[in-house]
Design a protein around this motif. Structure first.
Motif, mmCIF file in Angstrom:
data_model
loop_
_atom_site.group_PDB
_atom_site.id
_atom_site.type_symbol
_atom_site.label_atom_id
_atom_site.label_comp_id
_atom_site.label_asym_id
_atom_site.label_seq_id
_atom_site.Cartn_x
_atom_site.Cartn_y
_atom_site.Cartn_z
ATOM 1 N N MET A 63 0.848 -1.194 0.000
ATOM 2 C CA MET A 63 0.000 0.000 0.000
ATOM 3 C C MET A 63 0.886 1.246 0.000
ATOM 4 N N GLN A 64 0.564 2.195 -0.876
ATOM 5 C CA GLN A 64 1.365 3.398 -0.980
ATOM 6 C C GLN A 64 1.157 4.303 0.221
ATOM 7 N N ARG A 65 2.261 4.824 0.743
ATOM 8 C CA ARG A 65 2.191 5.706 1.903
ATOM 9 C C ARG A 65 1.713 7.088 1.457
ATOM 10 N N PRO A 66 0.865 7.759 2.266
ATOM 11 C CA PRO A 66 0.410 9.103 1.919
ATOM 12 C C PRO A 66 1.592 10.072 1.874
ATOM 13 N N THR A 67 1.622 10.933 0.876
ATOM 14 C CA THR A 67 2.682 11.926 0.775
ATOM 15 C C THR A 67 2.337 13.132 1.641
ATOM 16 N N VAL A 68 3.351 13.691 2.296
ATOM 17 C CA VAL A 68 3.151 14.793 3.239
ATOM 18 C C VAL A 68 4.165 15.893 2.949
ATOM 19 N N GLY A 69 3.669 17.082 2.637
ATOM 20 C CA GLY A 69 4.529 18.252 2.501
ATOM 21 C C GLY A 69 4.685 18.925 3.854
ATOM 22 N N ILE A 70 5.833 19.519 4.097
ATOM 23 C CA ILE A 70 6.102 20.160 5.390
ATOM 24 C C ILE A 70 6.459 21.615 5.153
ATOM 25 N N LEU A 71 5.765 22.512 5.852
ATOM 26 C CA LEU A 71 6.070 23.937 5.826
ATOM 27 C C LEU A 71 6.548 24.339 7.210
ATOM 28 N N GLY A 95 3.167 6.841 9.375
ATOM 29 C CA GLY A 95 2.907 6.088 8.156
ATOM 30 C C GLY A 95 2.912 6.923 6.897
ATOM 31 N N GLY A 96 3.374 8.188 7.001
ATOM 32 C CA GLY A 96 3.418 9.066 5.847
ATOM 33 C C GLY A 96 4.783 9.108 5.195
ATOM 34 N N GLU A 97 4.848 9.679 4.010
ATOM 35 C CA GLU A 97 6.087 9.825 3.261
ATOM 36 C C GLU A 97 6.407 11.311 3.130
ATOM 37 N N PRO A 98 7.377 11.832 3.927
ATOM 38 C CA PRO A 98 7.721 13.259 3.812
ATOM 39 C C PRO A 98 8.309 13.567 2.438
ATOM 40 N N LEU A 99 7.879 14.663 1.854
ATOM 41 C CA LEU A 99 8.396 15.056 0.552
ATOM 42 C C LEU A 99 9.686 15.853 0.724
ATOM 43 N N ALA A 100 10.711 15.467 0.013
ATOM 44 C CA ALA A 100 11.995 16.154 0.087
ATOM 45 C C ALA A 100 12.027 17.273 -0.958
ATOM 46 N N VAL A 101 11.237 18.324 -0.718
ATOM 47 C CA VAL A 101 11.184 19.451 -1.643
ATOM 48 C C VAL A 101 11.291 20.750 -0.853
ATOM 49 N N ASP A 102 11.684 21.803 -1.544
ATOM 50 C CA ASP A 102 11.717 23.119 -0.932
ATOM 51 C C ASP A 102 10.292 23.537 -0.571
ATOM 52 N N PRO A 103 10.096 24.215 0.571
ATOM 53 C CA PRO A 103 8.747 24.607 0.972
ATOM 54 C C PRO A 103 7.975 25.359 -0.101
ATOM 55 N N THR A 104 8.664 26.169 -0.911
ATOM 56 C CA THR A 104 7.971 26.918 -1.955
ATOM 57 C C THR A 104 7.440 26.021 -3.070
ATOM 58 N N GLU A 105 7.889 24.760 -3.105
ATOM 59 C CA GLU A 105 7.457 23.826 -4.141
ATOM 60 C C GLU A 105 6.399 22.849 -3.639
ATOM 61 N N VAL A 106 5.999 22.979 -2.376
ATOM 62 C CA VAL A 106 5.040 22.023 -1.816
ATOM 63 C C VAL A 106 3.721 22.057 -2.574
ATOM 64 N N ALA A 107 3.216 23.249 -2.897
ATOM 65 C CA ALA A 107 1.931 23.347 -3.590
ATOM 66 C C ALA A 107 1.983 22.668 -4.952
ATOM 67 N N VAL A 108 3.124 22.770 -5.631
ATOM 68 C CA VAL A 108 3.256 22.195 -6.969
ATOM 69 C C VAL A 108 3.201 20.676 -6.927
ATOM 70 N N THR A 109 3.750 20.076 -5.867
ATOM 71 C CA THR A 109 3.802 18.616 -5.775
ATOM 72 C C THR A 109 2.454 18.000 -5.411
ATOM 73 N N GLU A 110 1.500 18.807 -4.949
ATOM 74 C CA GLU A 110 0.147 18.345 -4.601
ATOM 75 C C GLU A 110 0.175 17.119 -3.676
ATOM 76 N N PRO A 111 0.730 17.259 -2.469
ATOM 77 C CA PRO A 111 0.778 16.127 -1.534
ATOM 78 C C PRO A 111 -0.611 15.782 -1.016
ATOM 79 N N ASP A 112 -0.725 14.609 -0.411
ATOM 80 C CA ASP A 112 -2.009 14.201 0.167
ATOM 81 C C ASP A 112 -2.360 15.065 1.371
ATOM 82 N N VAL A 113 -1.354 15.432 2.146
ATOM 83 C CA VAL A 113 -1.538 16.223 3.364
ATOM 84 C C VAL A 113 -0.355 17.186 3.481
ATOM 85 N N VAL A 114 -0.583 18.334 4.106
ATOM 86 C CA VAL A 114 0.501 19.281 4.394
ATOM 87 C C VAL A 114 0.537 19.525 5.895
ATOM 88 N N VAL A 115 1.728 19.467 6.476
ATOM 89 C CA VAL A 115 1.931 19.828 7.875
ATOM 90 C C VAL A 115 2.514 21.234 7.904
#
Length: 242
Positions: free
Chosen positions: A1-9, A22-42
């Motif tokens: 099962m794929q882990r939910p992607t999570v953007g962090i600001l 159980g989430g997958e933190p996205l390794a992106v710059d905070p300014t790019e979080v919106a572009v990646t369209e994660p499942d959830v944002v912290v």
């Protein structure tokens, strides 16, 4: 099962709690979080919430240590809160995001807009118009327009009105008015216009915690609500959230 992607600001150290939940933190710059369209944002802290609104996050947001009225969780409860969100055991609260339009473009704010003089100890003259009707013209250091979220901040410290969450209205408060008996107002979120009437000193437009540019006397700043920030709220019955 794929882990939910999570953007962090904000503070990236919360990635440990994201992984534990159980989430997958996205390794992106905070300014790019919106572009990646994660499942959830912290969003960590109030600054994280303001950034989420500024960059146009559309994913559900879990606020951490952001305080009232962001419906945030404490850092120590983040793992449990995210686990509940991943299992759809949450509700969504919509926080209005205000938009200000000037001849130079548009900008967004979650808490407040301010028109303020760019030089210390100088005042200017401002006019507030609501739905084509002039509300008032006054001399002051500036004027603030607060959303329901923002009405618990600066405007409250200035004895301004508090607007309840869910009410489609702004609180409008003069900043250090020249007249000591100047009024404050609650106005609808549609049809609000601010004008700078004098050119004695530069006036800047602030959106939340950032400066967005200058406003030339005679130009209008039109403020309204066209979008919202979706906050994931975990039921308080668990006793772990605030």
């Amino acid at each position: 099962m794929q882990r939910p992607t999570v953007g962090i600001l904000g503070d990236q150290t919360v990635a440990t709690a994201v992984t534990a939940a159980g989430g997958e933190p996205l390794a992106v710059d905070p300014t790019e979080v919106a572009v990646t369209e994660p499942d959830v944002v912290v969003a960590v802290g109030e600054s994280g919430m303001l950034t989420a609104a500024d960059i146009g996050i559309e994913s559900p947001v879990v606020p951490v240590d952001a305080g009232y009225p962001y419906r945030s969780v404490e850092r120590g409860s983040l793992e449990s809160a995210l686990a509940a969100v991943f299992e759809d055991q949450h509700e969504i609260a919509e926080l209005p995001v205000a938009t200000a339009r000037t001849p130079l473009g548009e900008t967004r704010a979650l808490a407040e807009f301010m028109l303020v003089t760019g030089e210390p100890a100088r005042i200017s003259e401002y006019t507030v118009v609501s739905r084509t009707e002039r509300v008032a013209t006054f001399r002051a250091d500036g004027v603030v327009v607060a959303t329901p979220v923002g009405s618990n901040g600066y405007t409250r410290r200035a004895d301004g009105p508090i607007v309840a969450n869910g009410v489609d209205a702004f609180a409008v408060v003069p900043i250090a008015p020249f007249s000591t008996d100047e009024d404050m107002w609650v106005v609808p979120t549609d049809g609000l216009e601010l004008r700078v009437e004098r050119d004695e000193t530069p006036v800047e437009l602030l959106a939340d915690d950032r400066t967005t540019g200058s406003v030339v006397p005679g130009e209008s700043v039109r403020v309204g609500v066209e979008s919202s920030l979706s906050v994931a709220v975990v039921p308080e019955s668990s006793g772990r959230f605030r």
